[in-house]
Design an enzyme around this catalytic site. Structure first.
Site: not given
Length: 232
Positions: A25, A27, A183
């Protein structure tokens, strides 16, 4: 979601509901240049896949799905794989890329696909910190995942920081990445590049394992999943 949209197109092509399983998955707001997924169909629904024309059927499915899909989703390839193949559990690693725009003013056309760094960056210090972060470590300090008992040990095989014109491109290769990990790594490297924290703090964060000690969460729009890696 992208998965829901793919499943809708596949159902229209095959005439039956077929679950699609993605390799991971991402974000909300993160892009994928190449996401791998798998699905399983019964031979009777496969349109010739059982009589030796699997590759031909796959090409037909790809063309028909791309005709149905919206402009921001594309099927790059479909190919037959062994029944035991699993896009998530067979993955050996992933390659992520983050784009940073270092121009004085954000670029007009790429502004939705990169982070604009308004202050000058010390690229050499960022590379020094990247070397510290490479290798197998407990990355608890670089994730928002607080799941009890879940291992936060991951192996970053390489971090590359290269400049192309006004853009600084950060590439991460690893055997897997935790929630928000890339990130947060980018945010930490940016703060080191700005001089807001020393290079040595990269090692301190790894040792202390506290999310609050690491840098800010870099915006999602600059991050791309480049490739999911499998054994040949």
């Amino acid at each position: 979601t992208v998965q829901e949209t793919l499943e809708g197109a596949l159902e229209e092509v095959l005439g039956a509901a077929v679950p699609v399983t993605g390799s991971s998955r991402t974000d909300a707001g993160v892009h994928a240049l190449c996401m791998t997924a798998h699905f399983t169909v019964e031979e009777k629904d496969a349109g010739g896949i059982g009589d030796g024309s699997a590759a031909e059927a796959a090409r037909r499915w790809k063309d028909e799905m791309n005709r149905l899909l919206p402009e921001d989703i594309r099927v790059l390839d479909i190919c037959p794989v062994p029944l035991e193949f699993h896009s998530r559990f067979r993955a050996q690693g992933k390659h992520y890329r983050y784009y940073i725009d270092t121009a004085e003013k954000a670029g007009v056309f790429w502004r939705k696909y990169c982070f604009h760094a308004e202050r000058p960056l010390d690229e050499e210090k960022m590379r020094q910190a990247a070397r510290i972060l490479e290798g197998t470590h407990d990355f608890s300090g670089f994730t928002a995942d607080k799941t009890p008992g879940k291992s936060k040990v991951r192996a970053i095989r390489r971090i590359s920081i290269q400049r192309e014109g006004n853009y600084l491109i950060l590439d991460f290769w690893g055997n897997g990445f935790l929630y928000h990990m890339v990130r947060i790594l980018v945010g930490t490297l940016l703060e080191i590049g700005w001089g807001d924290r020393p290079v040595s703090e990269a090692a301190d964060i790894l040792e202390q394992g506290e999310r609050e000690k690491a840098g800010f969460l870099a915006p999602a729009q600059g991050l791309f999943l480049v490739e999911v890696l499998y054994k040949n």
